[in-house]
Design a protein around this motif. Structure first.
Motif, short mmCIF file in Angstrom:
data_model
loop_
_atom_site.label_atom_id
_atom_site.label_comp_id
_atom_site.label_asym_id
_atom_site.label_seq_id
_atom_site.Cartn_x
_atom_site.Cartn_y
_atom_site.Cartn_z
N VAL B 203 0.87 -1.16 0.00
CA VAL B 203 0.00 0.00 0.00
C VAL B 203 0.91 1.22 0.00
O VAL B 203 1.78 1.35 0.85
N SER B 205 0.90 5.34 0.04
CA SER B 205 0.04 6.49 0.26
C SER B 205 0.89 7.75 0.12
O SER B 205 1.87 7.92 0.83
N VAL B 210 -3.84 6.93 -2.66
CA VAL B 210 -3.44 5.60 -2.22
C VAL B 210 -3.38 4.64 -3.41
O VAL B 210 -4.23 4.68 -4.29
N ARG B 221 -8.17 -8.70 0.46
CA ARG B 221 -8.43 -7.31 0.12
C ARG B 221 -7.84 -6.36 1.15
O ARG B 221 -7.67 -6.69 2.31
N TRP B 222 -7.56 -5.15 0.67
CA TRP B 222 -7.05 -4.10 1.53
C TRP B 222 -8.22 -3.29 2.06
O TRP B 222 -9.25 -3.18 1.40
N THR B 223 -8.03 -2.70 3.21
CA THR B 223 -9.04 -1.81 3.75
C THR B 223 -8.49 -0.40 3.71
O THR B 223 -7.43 -0.13 4.26
N VAL B 224 -9.20 0.47 3.01
CA VAL B 224 -8.77 1.86 2.93
C VAL B 224 -9.87 2.74 3.52
O VAL B 224 -11.02 2.65 3.11
N GLY B 225 -9.51 3.54 4.49
CA GLY B 225 -10.48 4.42 5.12
C GLY B 225 -10.66 5.69 4.29
O GLY B 225 -9.74 6.14 3.62
N ILE B 226 -11.85 6.26 4.29
CA ILE B 226 -12.09 7.54 3.63
C ILE B 226 -12.18 8.60 4.72
O ILE B 226 -12.98 8.50 5.64
N ARG B 227 -11.34 9.62 4.61
CA ARG B 227 -11.25 10.68 5.59
C ARG B 227 -12.62 11.28 5.92
O ARG B 227 -13.41 11.55 5.03
N TYR B 236 -11.72 8.61 9.94
CA TYR B 236 -12.37 8.19 8.71
C TYR B 236 -13.82 7.83 9.01
O TYR B 236 -14.14 7.43 10.13
N THR B 239 -15.04 2.76 5.29
CA THR B 239 -13.90 2.02 4.73
C THR B 239 -14.30 1.37 3.42
O THR B 239 -15.47 1.06 3.18
N ARG B 241 -13.20 -1.86 0.92
CA ARG B 241 -12.39 -3.08 0.80
C ARG B 241 -12.06 -3.25 -0.67
O ARG B 241 -12.95 -3.45 -1.49
N LEU B 247 -6.70 5.04 -5.36
CA LEU B 247 -7.77 5.82 -4.74
C LEU B 247 -7.29 7.24 -4.47
O LEU B 247 -6.16 7.44 -4.01
N THR B 339 -18.17 0.28 3.52
CA THR B 339 -18.82 0.13 4.82
C THR B 339 -18.75 1.48 5.53
O THR B 339 -17.66 2.00 5.76
N PRO C 120 -7.66 0.53 9.17
CA PRO C 120 -7.46 0.39 7.74
C PRO C 120 -5.97 0.41 7.37
O PRO C 120 -5.15 0.89 8.14
N ASP C 121 -5.67 -0.11 6.20
CA ASP C 121 -4.28 -0.13 5.75
C ASP C 121 -3.81 1.27 5.36
O ASP C 121 -2.62 1.56 5.40
N ALA C 122 -4.74 2.13 4.95
CA ALA C 122 -4.38 3.49 4.58
C ALA C 122 -5.64 4.34 4.67
O ALA C 122 -6.74 3.81 4.75
N ILE C 123 -5.47 5.65 4.67
CA ILE C 123 -6.63 6.55 4.64
C ILE C 123 -6.45 7.48 3.46
O ILE C 123 -5.38 8.05 3.25
N THR C 124 -7.50 7.62 2.65
CA THR C 124 -7.41 8.54 1.53
C THR C 124 -8.06 9.86 1.91
O THR C 124 -9.11 9.87 2.56
N TYR C 125 -7.34 10.96 1.62
CA TYR C 125 -7.86 12.28 1.97
C TYR C 125 -7.53 13.32 0.92
O TYR C 125 -6.82 13.02 -0.03
#
Lengths: 177, 350, 125
Positions: B203, B205, B210, B221-227, B236, B239, B241, B247, B339, C120-125
């Motif tokens: 990953v 960033s 990302v 799968r990776w988990t990516v949080g949305i701010r 966040y 998330t 997946r 992204l 999610t 999470p593995d990363a956060i997009t902002y």
């Protein structure tokens, strides 16, 4: 009786007993408080006996026959689960039975049951491609404790009788036809 | 006796390790954060060999730094884009490196769908507002009108053979796609030398853009949080997946400043010359490339959801739209991956 | 020396097993906040549900013949076409960490805590 004939005959009988026991177990309903698929694992008794009588390889043979039976009646996944669990527990029990006296029969039964469950769990994890299957681990561990204690106790109780029967069987006279 | 017991334990341990191995628990994960391109660059790698992961992490960070310093920075004199903008006579066709040409061309192509709201040649306005240097100020109306006239890509010519020319006074700006481009570069670096050769997942960033590659240690799968637009920097609200993808998020909370009681954000609408007025507060785009996800997230924010969905379809990209009333819209392809973890946000079917 | 039925080593073994089982169990006892159900088939996530958001019981038939029933705070396997039905017997899952597995259909239903636990593995902002 000739040693070889004796071995073949007794091995066949033991295998039949193992298969019968696992079949009968599969008919048992699962009690509500137990996790699905929890079985007392009585057929492990046969593996234990075979390994204490003859050693590793005949006991593995019984595990393999049991796995084939599971495979025929319940499909490929059942085959692999039975094989992996059976082989692993046979290895562990043989080691403990033949190489140390530190563990009692209950301990050997418990370790055998844990190894059996662990082997099955690994196959399940690989098959479904997801490690969350391992969430079953604590429940299975407790079940193995109960089942292993049960097999250990039964084994202790029936071992002298089995031993006598096997000896008597060895010493029966061959009939000349 | 002692020896035997030792042997037994060794065997049991070996068996256990073997079986754990078949469940796949042997990969290691390493993560490192550095500062490059004026933002935080975090690289997280999963793989089997620790020294190699370490090496790969450093290589990715270095490739991002090199990209910024030698190619796409608009402010560093060492960068190709800076020199391109600084020419005496920009109307003369000048050859540029393949890497820069490719970035300019792809950016221009995407912004062509923005109805003039975004452009490659946006530097006149972004410099005026002080966005790139974070020396923000609200310019006067006259200044804005003058700068607006120098924005837009109609006068920017990218000819076939890697030559670039544009009107005098115009400034080409890759600021809105730089982080995504850095993600592209990082992924390329990994694919060239490390991925599949010991590195099993990554990953990257770069300042909030990302890139994901391969799969994580713990699954597919990776988990990516949305701010969370209304939360702190690490908060966040949802998330995603995702498998291998890129992204990016454009939000009003980034690079904003307040003057005379009014808050201004950095997403300028080139048709008005002011920060875009919108009920959106952030758009997250999931696309096949880093530059694409960056450019598309900016574009989606500027043009609004309806038009954005048409453009996303052209690029086979997906998006999550977040509105100021905390309602969330998502395109069909991301619905199952999303999610919402913060109950203050409502996912609305569209 | 004859083998005992129950030796001192056995006692330690059983104590150790109990401890390990307990250690596995503890986290799931505490993690009973918001749970999400994740359904995977052959390792691929096919369904993710936030169990808090389900108001009325709802059925989710999967492509492989497994039918799930989600209710508020719980999910169960309603029916499956496998021979042993172990997944159905697993009953309703409601705590993080609980799983129902259908090995023949390569299907896993697992509950995770929605927030906190898995960053999470990363956060997009």
């Amino acid at each position: 009786m000739k040693k070889k004939t004796y071995f073949t005959a007794l091995f066949g009988m033991l295998a039949a007993v193992a298969v019968t026991l696992s079949f009968l177990e599969s008919l048992l309903p699962t009690a509500a408080f137990l996790p699905p698929g929890a079985k007392p694992g009585l057929s492990n008794l046969v593996n234990m006996f075979a390994s204490s009588l003859w050693g590793l390889f005949p006991a593995l043979g019984i595990a393999a026959i049991k796995a084939c039976f599971a495979g025929i009646t319940r499909g490929m996944t059942a085959f692999w689960m039975s094989l992996c669990g059976g082989v692993l527990s046979t290895f562990a029990m043989t080691l403990l039975l033949r190489h140390t006296r530190r563990f009692g029969f209950v301990g050997i039964g418990v370790i055998g049951a844990i190894c059996h469950n662990f082997g099955q769990l690994c196959v399940a994890a690989v098959t479904v491609g997801n490690r969350s299957v391992l969430g079953y681990a604590p429940v299975l561990l407790l079940c193995a404790l109960a089942a292993g204690t049960l097999t250990g106790l039964i084994f202790r109780a029936v071992l002298p009788a089995l031993q006598r029967a096997a000896d008597a069987f060895l010493h029966t006279k061959d009939r000349k036809g | 006796m002692q020896k035997r017991i030792g042997f037994i334990f060794a065997l049991v341990t070996a068996l256990t390790l073997f079986l754990c191995g078949c469940v796949g628990a042997r990969t290691k994960t390493l993560s490192k954060t550095a500062v490059a391109m004026g933002s935080a660059v975090t690289v997280k790698l999963a793989g089997e060999d620790e020294t190699q992961i370490q090496e790969a992490v450093d290589a990715v960070i270095e490739s991002v730094q090199t990209l910024d310093g030698t190619v796409i920075s608009k402010n560093a004199p060492s960068a190709e884009l800076y020199r391109l903008n600084a020419r005496e006579n920009p109307e003369m066709k000048t050859p540029v490196s393949d890497e820069l040409y490719d970035a300019l061309q792809r950016t221009k192509a995407i912004y062509a769908h923005s109805e003039g709201k975004a452009a490659l040649a946006s530097g006149a306005l972004t410099t005026l507002w002080g966005i790139d240097t974070e020396a923000f100020r609200v310019p006067s109306q006259e200044e804005i009108e003058a700068a607006k006239a120098l924005c837009g890509d109609k006068t920017v010519e990218l000819s076939e053979k890697g030559f670039v020319s544009f009107r005098k006074g115009q400034i080409l700006n890759l600021g809105s796609v730089g982080k995504g481009l850095a993600c592209d570069k990082g992924v390329q670096t990994l694919k060239n030398a490390y991925f599949g050769k010991g590195v099993t997942g990554a990953v990257i960033s770069v300042g909030g853009s990302v890139a994901t590659l391969g799969s994580p240690e713990t699954g597919e799968r990776w988990t990516v949080g949305i701010r969370d637009p209304y939360g702190t920097a690490n908060a966040y609200f949802a998330t995603l997946r995702v498998g291998e993808t890129f992204l990016s998020t454009s939000g009003t909370y980034e690079k904003q400043f307040t003057e005379n009681g009014k808050t201004y954000h950095h997403l300028l609408d080139l048709t008005t010359g002011y920060p875009a007025e919108s009920t959106l507060c952030s758009v997250t785009v999931c696309a096949a490339g880093g530059l694409e996800s960056d450019a598309l997230s900016t574009l989606c924010f500027l043009v609004g959801e309806e038009r954005a969905r048409e453009v996303l379809e052209l690029y086979n990209a997906e998006a999550v739209f977040v509105y100021t009333d905390k309602t969330v819209h998502v395109t069909a392809g991301l619905r199952d991956a999303l999610t919402v973890t913060d109950t203050a946000y409502r996912l609305e079917a569209v | 020396m004859k083998r005992k039925c129950f030796s001192k080593t056995d006692f330690f073994l059983i104590a150790a097993v109990l401890l390990i089982a307990l250690a596995f169990w503890l986290p799931s006892l505490f993690g009973n906040g918001d749970v999400t159900a994740e359904v995977t088939v052959d390792g691929e996530t096919v369904l993710k549900l936030d169990l808090q958001t389900i108001d009325a019981p709802r059925e989710f038939p999967l492509d492989n013949g497994v039918v799930l029933l989600a209710e508020k705070q719980s999910i169960r396997v309603l029916s499956a076409d496998c021979p042993d039905k172990l997944c159905v017997q697993a009953g309703a899952l409601s705590r993080a960490g609980e799983v129902a597995v259908c090995v023949p259909n390569q299907t896993v239903v697992a509950l995770h805590t929605a927030n906190g636990q898995s960053e999470p593995d990363a956060i997009t902002y």
